[in-house]
Scaffold this active site. Structure first.
Site, PDB file in Angstrom:
ATOM      1  N   CYS A 126       0.825  -1.222   0.000  1.00 39.47           N
ATOM      2  CA  CYS A 126       0.000   0.000   0.000  1.00 39.47           C
ATOM      3  C   CYS A 126       0.855   1.266   0.000  1.00 39.47           C
ATOM      4  O   CYS A 126       0.341   2.363  -0.245  1.00 39.47           O
ATOM      5  CB  CYS A 126      -0.936   0.015   1.193  1.00 39.47           C
ATOM      6  SG  CYS A 126      -2.073  -1.379   1.190  1.00 39.47           S
ATOM      7  N   HIS A 138      -3.166   7.252   2.537  1.00 40.26           N
ATOM      8  CA  HIS A 138      -3.604   5.947   2.031  1.00 40.26           C
ATOM      9  C   HIS A 138      -4.972   5.647   2.648  1.00 40.26           C
ATOM     10  O   HIS A 138      -5.167   5.778   3.861  1.00 40.26           O
ATOM     11  CB  HIS A 138      -2.577   4.891   2.436  1.00 40.26           C
ATOM     12  CG  HIS A 138      -3.049   3.493   2.240  1.00 40.26           C
ATOM     13  ND1 HIS A 138      -3.600   3.064   1.054  1.00 40.26           N
ATOM     14  CD2 HIS A 138      -3.081   2.419   3.080  1.00 40.26           C
ATOM     15  CE1 HIS A 138      -3.933   1.781   1.168  1.00 40.26           C
ATOM     16  NE2 HIS A 138      -3.632   1.376   2.388  1.00 40.26           N
ATOM     17  N   ASN A 186     -10.093  -0.162   0.295  1.00 40.10           N
ATOM     18  CA  ASN A 186      -8.637  -0.051   0.231  1.00 40.10           C
ATOM     19  C   ASN A 186      -8.153  -0.674  -1.090  1.00 40.10           C
ATOM     20  O   ASN A 186      -8.192  -1.894  -1.247  1.00 40.10           O
ATOM     21  CB  ASN A 186      -8.048  -0.780   1.440  1.00 40.10           C
ATOM     22  CG  ASN A 186      -6.537  -0.761   1.473  1.00 40.10           C
ATOM     23  OD1 ASN A 186      -5.886  -0.426   0.488  1.00 40.10           O
ATOM     24  ND2 ASN A 186      -5.971  -1.139   2.603  1.00 40.10           N
TER      25      ASN A 186
HETATM   26  O1  UT7 Z   1      -3.311  -1.068   3.894  1.00 36.10           O
HETATM   27  C1  UT7 Z   1      -3.273  -1.606   5.192  1.00 36.10           C
HETATM   28  C2  UT7 Z   1      -4.317  -2.693   5.229  1.00 36.10           C
HETATM   29  N1  UT7 Z   1      -4.873  -3.021   6.472  1.00 36.10           N
HETATM   30  C3  UT7 Z   1      -5.461  -2.155   7.339  1.00 36.10           C
HETATM   31  O2  UT7 Z   1      -5.473  -0.971   7.201  1.00 36.10           O
HETATM   32  C4  UT7 Z   1      -6.178  -2.785   8.516  1.00 36.10           C
HETATM   33  C5  UT7 Z   1      -6.142  -1.924   9.753  1.00 36.10           C
HETATM   34  N2  UT7 Z   1      -7.063  -2.462  10.734  1.00 36.10           N
HETATM   35  C6  UT7 Z   1      -8.388  -2.168  10.691  1.00 36.10           C
HETATM   36  O3  UT7 Z   1      -8.818  -1.405   9.839  1.00 36.10           O
HETATM   37  C7  UT7 Z   1      -9.268  -2.757  11.757  1.00 36.10           C
HETATM   38  O4  UT7 Z   1      -8.484  -3.454  12.705  1.00 36.10           O
HETATM   39  C8  UT7 Z   1     -10.363  -3.719  11.175  1.00 36.10           C
HETATM   40  C9  UT7 Z   1     -11.371  -2.926  10.394  1.00 36.10           C
HETATM   41  C10 UT7 Z   1      -9.717  -4.787  10.293  1.00 36.10           C
HETATM   42  C11 UT7 Z   1     -11.094  -4.411  12.332  1.00 36.10           C
HETATM   43  O5  UT7 Z   1     -11.660  -3.430  13.202  1.00 36.10           O
HETATM   44  P1  UT7 Z   1     -11.477  -3.585  14.780  1.00 36.10           P
HETATM   45  O6  UT7 Z   1     -12.210  -2.469  15.410  1.00 36.10           O
HETATM   46  O7  UT7 Z   1      -9.994  -3.702  15.039  1.00 36.10           O
HETATM   47  O8  UT7 Z   1     -12.247  -4.923  15.052  1.00 36.10           O
HETATM   48  P2  UT7 Z   1     -11.728  -6.212  15.833  1.00 36.10           P
HETATM   49  O9  UT7 Z   1     -10.792  -6.987  15.002  1.00 36.10           O
HETATM   50  O10 UT7 Z   1     -11.312  -5.796  17.220  1.00 36.10           O
HETATM   51  O11 UT7 Z   1     -13.079  -7.031  15.962  1.00 36.10           O
HETATM   52  C12 UT7 Z   1     -14.174  -6.569  16.786  1.00 36.10           C
HETATM   53  C13 UT7 Z   1     -15.303  -7.559  16.653  1.00 36.10           C
HETATM   54  C14 UT7 Z   1     -14.890  -9.009  16.855  1.00 36.10           C
HETATM   55  O12 UT7 Z   1     -15.932  -9.674  17.531  1.00 36.10           O
HETATM   56  P3  UT7 Z   1     -15.855  -9.948  19.127  1.00 36.10           P
HETATM   57  O13 UT7 Z   1     -14.613 -10.759  19.317  1.00 36.10           O
HETATM   58  O14 UT7 Z   1     -15.751  -8.593  19.757  1.00 36.10           O
HETATM   59  O15 UT7 Z   1     -17.118 -10.661  19.378  1.00 36.10           O
HETATM   60  C15 UT7 Z   1     -14.778  -9.538  15.455  1.00 36.10           C
HETATM   61  O16 UT7 Z   1     -14.997 -10.939  15.388  1.00 36.10           O
HETATM   62  O17 UT7 Z   1     -15.870  -7.501  15.338  1.00 36.10           O
HETATM   63  C16 UT7 Z   1     -15.908  -8.810  14.779  1.00 36.10           C
HETATM   64  N3  UT7 Z   1     -15.708  -8.681  13.344  1.00 36.10           N
HETATM   65  C17 UT7 Z   1     -16.714  -8.484  12.469  1.00 36.10           C
HETATM   66  N4  UT7 Z   1     -18.048  -8.414  12.641  1.00 36.10           N
HETATM   67  C18 UT7 Z   1     -18.798  -8.203  11.541  1.00 36.10           C
HETATM   68  C19 UT7 Z   1     -14.543  -8.665  12.658  1.00 36.10           C
HETATM   69  N5  UT7 Z   1     -14.772  -8.481  11.349  1.00 36.10           N
HETATM   70  C20 UT7 Z   1     -16.110  -8.370  11.196  1.00 36.10           C
HETATM   71  C21 UT7 Z   1     -16.957  -8.166  10.117  1.00 36.10           C
HETATM   72  N6  UT7 Z   1     -18.284  -8.077  10.320  1.00 36.10           N
HETATM   73  N7  UT7 Z   1     -16.468  -8.014   8.858  1.00 36.10           N
END
Ligand code: UT7
Length: 333
Positions: free
Chosen positions: A113, A256, A286
């Site tokens: 990225c 980005h 993204n």
């Molecule tokens: O170019 C670089 C590329 N990558 C990035 O920029 C990624 C950077 N990271 C992020 O943008 C965020 O970490 C994410 C958007 C990927 C995830 O957001 P988060 O606020 O960090 O969520 P999390 O991983 O802490 O998950 C929170 C909850 C979890 O459930 P529990 O354990 O709290 O019950 C996940 O299982 O959300 C759940 N979850 C979802 N629910 C619905 C994770 N993905 C999803 C989903 N839909 N797609």
């Protein structure tokens, strides 16, 4: 250093298929409200069987050329930043041929990225040294080829797209690349990977070989998030300080496009008002190396970015890699 670099044209292209959050919810357990609130993404574009990375890149490149008013035969270099070429040997020569840049050397550069910013700075060195006059830098990715569509923690984020910028050598007083910093840290690289599959086969007695192929994207979202909100403000701070530029004097923050919350966190860190933060994440997700030129082109064409505007840009992603540049948009000369 008495040669300046002018940003004189931009272009972009996205595939015609769009995939909404609701449609994604039919494939994997997720929903529109989670995706919008956690990422800011509403839909993304996905290449179909007719659309390739080279074709998207060609469209973006041709449109940048048109804006710059260049004859393609006057281009010295076509530099394609991509992690998802159509051909592992490189897709830049295909783009070079298709746009008719018959006198240009063309090659690919991979930095995930951060690829577009890394390519922009690489291309700038050829201009600064006086060895080239006109270069076309393209950022393009087709990550939907490599997404695990059953992994809801990563598949919701990515889409396909391409963007391009035409750079031309100019006088030092019109220089549009005010400063830059690029960084890498391979020690932290395992939180975002698109690795070779481990498929070893016997070749002849006592000799094995690895069959080529990649496993889908693996991401530790929280680690990448923490990396971005720590390193992006830090590198921007270093860059602004080194160039004695006050954040108030920036016209635009062009980051980005990975997550709306990351954009907000960086803007808050420098007290940059929301109106100065460029974002089209909701429409495209993204698109990896494409996000920065895709956003730049949209804002140039709708008249938000105007000649003379000062832009702070930062890219970050797998590698880990990250970088920042202070740019002044010139537009067609
Ligand atoms: O170019 C670089 C590329 N990558 C990035 O920029 C990624 C950077 N990271 C992020 O943008 C965020 O970490 C994410 C958007 C990927 C995830 O957001 P988060 O606020 O960090 O969520 P999390 O991983 O802490 O998950 C929170 C909850 C979890 O459930 P529990 O354990 O709290 O019950 C996940 O299982 O959300 C759940 N979850 C979802 N629910 C619905 C994770 N993905 C999803 C989903 N839909 N797609």
């Amino acid at each position: 250093m008495n040669i300046g670099i002018a940003l004189v044209g931009s272009g972009s292209a996205t595939p015609h298929q769009t995939l909404t959050n609701a449609q994604l919810g039919l494939r994997v357990e997720t929903n529109d409200s989670w995706i919008r609130s956690r990422t800011g993404i509403a839909e993304r574009h996905v290449c179909d069987s007719e659309e390739t990375l080279s074709a998207l890149s060609q469209r973006a490149a041709s449109s940048a050329l048109k804006m710059a008013g260049w004859n393609p035969e006057t281009i010295d270099l076509v530099l394609l930043a991509s992690s998802t070429p159509d051909d592992l040997f490189g897709s830049a020569p295909q783009v070079q041929a298709k746009i008719g840049a018959s006198n240009a050397v063309a090659f690919d550069l991979t930095a995930a990225c951060s690829g577009f910013l890394f390519a922009l700075i690489t291309a700038a060195q050829f201009l600064r040294s006086g060895s080239m006059r006109r270069v076309l830098v393209i950022g393009a990715d087709q990550l939907t080829r490599w997404v695990d569509w059953d992994d809801r923690t990563s598949c919701v984020l990515f889409g396909d797209g391409a963007g391009a910028v035409a750079l031309e050598a100019t006088d030092q007083k019109n220089d549009g690349l005010i400063g830059f910093k690029l960084k890498s840290d391979g020690n932290r690289g395992n939180c975002l990977t698109l690795n070779q599959i481990e498929d070893f086969l016997p070749l002849v007695d006592g000799i094995t070989h690895q069959r080529g192929g990649f496993s889908p994207i693996k991401m530790n979202g929280q680690e990448v998030y923490k990396f971005a909100v720590r390193e992006v403000p830090s590198i921007l701070e270093e860059l602004l300080t080194a160039n004695q530029i006050d954040p108030d004097s920036l016209d635009w923050l062009l980051l980005h496009q990975a997550n709306k919350r990351i954009l907000d966190a960086v803007a808050d860190r420098f007290s940059i008002p929301k109106e100065k933060v460029l974002s089209n994440l909701s429409k495209y997700g993204n698109t990896s190396a494409a996000t920065i030129p895709l956003m730049l082109d949209e804002a140039v064409r709708d008249g938000r970015i105007r000649p003379g505007h000062l832009i702070a840009s930062s890219g970050f992603g797998a590698g880990l890699s990250w970088g920042a540049a202070l740019l002044r948009w010139q537009g067609p000369i």
